[in-house]
Motif scaffolding. Structure first.
Motif, short mmCIF file in Angstrom:
data_model
loop_
_atom_site.label_atom_id
_atom_site.label_comp_id
_atom_site.label_asym_id
_atom_site.label_seq_id
_atom_site.Cartn_x
_atom_site.Cartn_y
_atom_site.Cartn_z
N UNK A 124 -4.71 -63.37 58.82
CA UNK A 124 -5.19 -64.74 58.65
C UNK A 124 -4.70 -65.61 59.81
N UNK A 125 -5.64 -66.39 60.38
CA UNK A 125 -5.30 -67.36 61.42
C UNK A 125 -5.07 -68.72 60.78
N UNK A 126 -4.06 -69.41 61.25
CA UNK A 126 -3.75 -70.73 60.72
C UNK A 126 -4.73 -71.78 61.21
N UNK A 127 -5.28 -71.57 62.41
CA UNK A 127 -6.15 -72.60 62.98
C UNK A 127 -7.06 -72.00 64.03
N UNK A 128 -8.31 -72.48 64.06
CA UNK A 128 -9.27 -72.19 65.12
C UNK A 128 -10.04 -73.48 65.39
#
Length: 211
Positions: A80-84
């Protein structure tokens, strides 16, 4: 033939009954579940299951014991990425470019992981993909456009996606550019809006001031 009743008795006995064997006074081998008293009998091991019950009817077949299903190892949760985010252009920005060119820049937190890639969508169509967060675009039409950025796993699964972000492109005409920034002596033949064939003729020098 004398042994046949004893053999049938052995077959018809329940699987749980014990079977004994002895030799009678005539030297014949006898099989029974109740040997006579005073006779030395030997217990016979039974290794097969009877197909007939005590009434002579076929015995009911038992259902095979269901095998234990294999233990399945749970799949690891996707990264999971925290931000894009689309860093350039900013949301609702106005871009002015005569050729319709634009550089789009993305940023993610944490940085792109091995095996993952970026994908850029322009007006719901793929405009580029790869591990670089910078996407040069060209030949864009005037008007409002929508940008969407995604992060893809190696199998193409979308791990992260930004909301649609609008921007506005203006492509001024050469006449509009000349009006906004008039051509001067050194601009002719150097700026696209200042071609040499539009250069005004130079005024002839007068000798009157020297007379």
């Amino acid at each position: 033939m004398r042994l046949l009743p004893a053999l049938l008795l052995c077959v018809l006995l329940p699987a749980q009954a014990a079977v004994y064997s002895y030799v009678d006074k005539d030297g014949n081998r006898v099989y029974t579940d109740q040997p006579p008293k005073g006779v030395k009998a030997t217990k016979v091991p039974v290794t097969t299951t009877n197909n007939l019950n005590q009434q002579g009817q076929p015995s009911r077949k038992l259902s095979p014991t269901p095998s234990t299903p294999p233990v399945q190892t749970p799949k690891a949760a996707p990264f999971r990425y925290q931000m894009l985010r689309i860093l350039v252009p900013e949301p609702d920005a106005t871009v002015i470019d005569q050729e319709g060119q634009l550089i789009v820049s993305l940023v993610s937190e944490p940085e792109l992981q091995p095996g993952h890639s970026y994908r850029l969508l322009l007006d719901d169509k793929e405009a580029g993909a790869g591990r670089s967060p910078v996407f040069p675009l060209g030949g864009l039409d005037r008007g409002t456009h929508q940008l969407v950025a995604e992060i893809l796993a190696a199998d193409g699964t979308v791990l992260e996606r930004t909301p649609a972000q609008p921007f506005h492109l203006r492509r001024p005409s050469l006449e509009q550019k000349r009006r906004a920034h008039p051509c001067i002596q050194g601009d002719w033949g150097k700026r696209p809006e200042c071609p040499l064939d539009m250069k005004p003729p130079e005024a002839k020098k007068s000798w009157l001031p020297f007379l």
